[in-house]
Design an enzyme around this catalytic site. Structure first.
Site, PDB file in Angstrom:
ATOM      1  CE  LYS A 111      -4.667  -1.381   1.232  1.00  0.00           C
ATOM      2  NZ  LYS A 111      -5.745  -1.172   2.259  1.00  0.00           N
ATOM      3  CE  LYS A 194      -6.856  -7.168  -1.257  1.00  0.00           C
ATOM      4  NZ  LYS A 194      -7.593  -6.836  -0.042  1.00  0.00           N
ATOM      5  CE  LYS A 197     -14.058  -1.753   0.927  1.00  0.00           C
ATOM      6  NZ  LYS A 197     -12.558  -2.122   1.695  1.00  0.00           N
TER       7      LYS A 197
HETATM    8  N1  AQP Z   1     -10.478  -9.729  -3.217  1.00  0.00           N
HETATM    9  C1  AQP Z   1     -10.642  -9.970  -2.084  1.00  0.00           C
HETATM   10  N2  AQP Z   1     -10.949 -11.401  -1.860  1.00  0.00           N
HETATM   11  C2  AQP Z   1     -11.618 -12.019  -0.868  1.00  0.00           C
HETATM   12  N3  AQP Z   1     -11.613 -11.294   0.423  1.00  0.00           N
HETATM   13  C3  AQP Z   1     -11.429  -9.988   0.175  1.00  0.00           C
HETATM   14  N4  AQP Z   1     -11.282  -8.953   1.313  1.00  0.00           N
HETATM   15  C4  AQP Z   1     -11.114  -7.732   0.696  1.00  0.00           C
HETATM   16  N5  AQP Z   1     -10.868  -7.960  -0.822  1.00  0.00           N
HETATM   17  C5  AQP Z   1     -11.019  -9.388  -0.777  1.00  0.00           C
HETATM   18  C6  AQP Z   1     -11.800  -9.151   2.611  1.00  0.00           C
HETATM   19  O1  AQP Z   1     -12.941  -8.242   2.825  1.00  0.00           O
HETATM   20  C7  AQP Z   1     -12.775  -7.911   4.281  1.00  0.00           C
HETATM   21  C8  AQP Z   1     -12.812  -6.275   4.697  1.00  0.00           C
HETATM   22  O2  AQP Z   1     -11.430  -5.965   3.854  1.00  0.00           O
HETATM   23  P1  AQP Z   1     -11.063  -4.434   4.014  1.00  0.00           P
HETATM   24  O3  AQP Z   1     -12.194  -3.427   3.675  1.00  0.00           O
HETATM   25  O4  AQP Z   1     -11.138  -4.251   5.652  1.00  0.00           O
HETATM   26  O5  AQP Z   1      -9.949  -4.270   3.660  1.00  0.00           O
HETATM   27  P2  AQP Z   1      -8.982  -4.751   2.379  1.00  0.00           P
HETATM   28  O6  AQP Z   1      -8.664  -6.116   2.569  1.00  0.00           O
HETATM   29  O7  AQP Z   1      -7.850  -3.837   1.955  1.00  0.00           O
HETATM   30  O8  AQP Z   1     -10.232  -4.670   0.974  1.00  0.00           O
HETATM   31  P3  AQP Z   1     -10.009  -3.726  -0.169  1.00  0.00           P
HETATM   32  O9  AQP Z   1     -11.337  -4.103  -0.764  1.00  0.00           O
HETATM   33  O10 AQP Z   1      -9.034  -4.387  -0.935  1.00  0.00           O
HETATM   34  O11 AQP Z   1      -9.945  -2.451   0.154  1.00  0.00           O
HETATM   35  P4  AQP Z   1      -8.872  -1.258  -0.026  1.00  0.00           P
HETATM   36  O12 AQP Z   1      -8.837  -1.074  -1.355  1.00  0.00           O
HETATM   37  O13 AQP Z   1      -9.113  -0.001   0.499  1.00  0.00           O
HETATM   38  O14 AQP Z   1      -7.511  -1.979   0.417  1.00  0.00           O
HETATM   39  C9  AQP Z   1     -11.478  -8.501   4.908  1.00  0.00           C
HETATM   40  O15 AQP Z   1     -11.865  -9.730   5.724  1.00  0.00           O
HETATM   41  C10 AQP Z   1     -10.757  -9.115   3.742  1.00  0.00           C
HETATM   42  O16 AQP Z   1      -9.866 -10.043   3.898  1.00  0.00           O
END
Ligand code: AQP
Length: 332
Positions: A111, A194, A197
């Site tokens: 990140k 991955k 969002k």
């Molecule tokens: N691509 C994914 N596949 C499976 N699980 C996922 N999670 C997120 N992306 C995937 C799971 O969703 C939960 C919440 O995640 P988060 O919002 O706390 O943070 P993150 O994992 O960093 O999600 P994003 O969507 O990638 O957000 P940004 O872009 O802001 O970093 C967690 O249980 C995560 O495992």
């Protein structure tokens, strides 16, 4: 079974990854577990968030949970900043956690990118706050996508060090709960990354608010390779984009990957993508319609979050009091 804590950041529109990797599993857990589900707004601000967009995304994530079937009566649903114990315990755990431990966290490296000195200090200590989120409720189980496993291991290390340092078994060591084949949903543009969002490309993800046309467009544009659909799990081996689409199909239809391979193997991706679009629309459209209903009534969402915060605080307050006592803080 103990107490479950899990969270989602309001850092953008919820994705299919958040749904399949997290929220859908919460719905399954709620019947036989005590669950605390949190919109982790304090985590979201570790990278810049426009304040108005943050407010909207916080309600939208809550709406996504509710629309997916997470019941606010059976569970606690709230936003993290509404319970000040997260910040208070977070600070105490900053003083327990070690720099060397944080330096090993791969998500910070991803990140923060090349210019680490420009990243916020919050992004660096994010895993300590995540440990506080869980331990504030003496959480014992954390359903996470496998991308969060490293942070959870750190939470266990922090809990153990706290207990050792103060010679008291204050915190249980939280266990990960990892679910089925689609625990990691990958980007539609790059099967090795991955689905996120915050990915700058809108076409890398399916958002839970996408309508049928948008889902169809994104699936149609999803990267594949020139070969037909693989007919076995082994044949998916070095084809990450193909495997990702098939994994998504498997998760949405509650099947094993091998069953999807057996059914669609040998077909063209154009045909498979049509089937995937129909499936995704049939599963997601009712959720996105229900989300919209909640978004049209923000007062209802706010009332649910407020009630959740009060119930969360009732659990957190005695834990925080115990921690302060153990650490040696005078408490008036
Ligand atoms: N691509 C994914 N596949 C499976 N699980 C996922 N999670 C997120 N992306 C995937 C799971 O969703 C939960 C919440 O995640 P988060 O919002 O706390 O943070 P993150 O994992 O960093 O999600 P994003 O969507 O990638 O957000 P940004 O872009 O802001 O970093 C967690 O249980 C995560 O495992």
């Amino acid at each position: 079974m103990g107490r479950i804590f899990s969270g989602v950041q309001p850092s953008g529109n919820l994705t299919l990854g958040n749904y399949l990797g997290a929220i859908r599993n919460w719905v399954k857990l709620q019947n036989d577990h005590e669950c605390i589900f949190c919109v982790v707004d304090m985590h979201a601000i570790t990278v810049w968030q426009d304040p108005e967009a943050l407010r909207r995304a916080t309600r939208e994530v809550a709406a996504g949970m509710l629309a997916s079937g997470v019941d606010p009566k059976k569970n606690i649903i709230f936003n993290q900043s509404a319970v000040s114990g997260h910040a208070e315990l977070g600070w105490i755990l900053n003083c327990v956690s070690r720099l060397g431990w944080l330096n090993r966290m791969t998500q910070f490296k991803e990140k923060a990118g090349k210019h680490k000195e420009n990243a916020s200090v919050g992004l660096y200590v994010y895993p300590n706050l995540m440990a506080a989120d869980i331990l504030l409720y003496k959480g014992t189980h954390v359903p996470v996508g496998d991308d969060q496993k490293q942070h959870l291991e750190l939470a266990r290390d922090i809990a153990q060090k706290f207990n050792n340092d103060f010679g008291r078994e204050v915190f249980p060591l939280p266990e990960p709960m990892i679910f089925g084949s689609a625990t990691r949903v990958m980007s539609l543009r790059d099967g090795t990354k991955k689905m996120s969002k915050s990915d700058p490309s809108e076409y890398s993800r399916i958002s839970m608010t996408d309508d049928a046309d948008m889902i169809a467009k994104k699936v149609r544009k999803a990267k594949t390779d020139p070969h037909p659909v693989p007919d076995s799990v082994e044949a998916c081996g070095d084809r990450p984009e193909a495997k990702n689409l098939m994994n998504i199909f498997a998760a949405l239809s509650d099947q094993e990957l091998k069953e999807v391979c057996a059914e669609y193997g040998g077909q063209s991706f154009a045909d498979f993508k049509r089937a995937l679009t129909d499936l995704a629309v049939s599963k997601l459209a009712p959720i996105s319609e229900e989300m919209q209903r909640y978004m049209d009534d923000p007062a209802q969402v706010d009332a649910i979050l407020k009630d959740g915060a009060e119930r969360a605080n009732a659990i957190a307050a005695p834990v925080l009091k115990e921690v302060k006592e153990v650490v040696g803080f005078l408490q008036p």
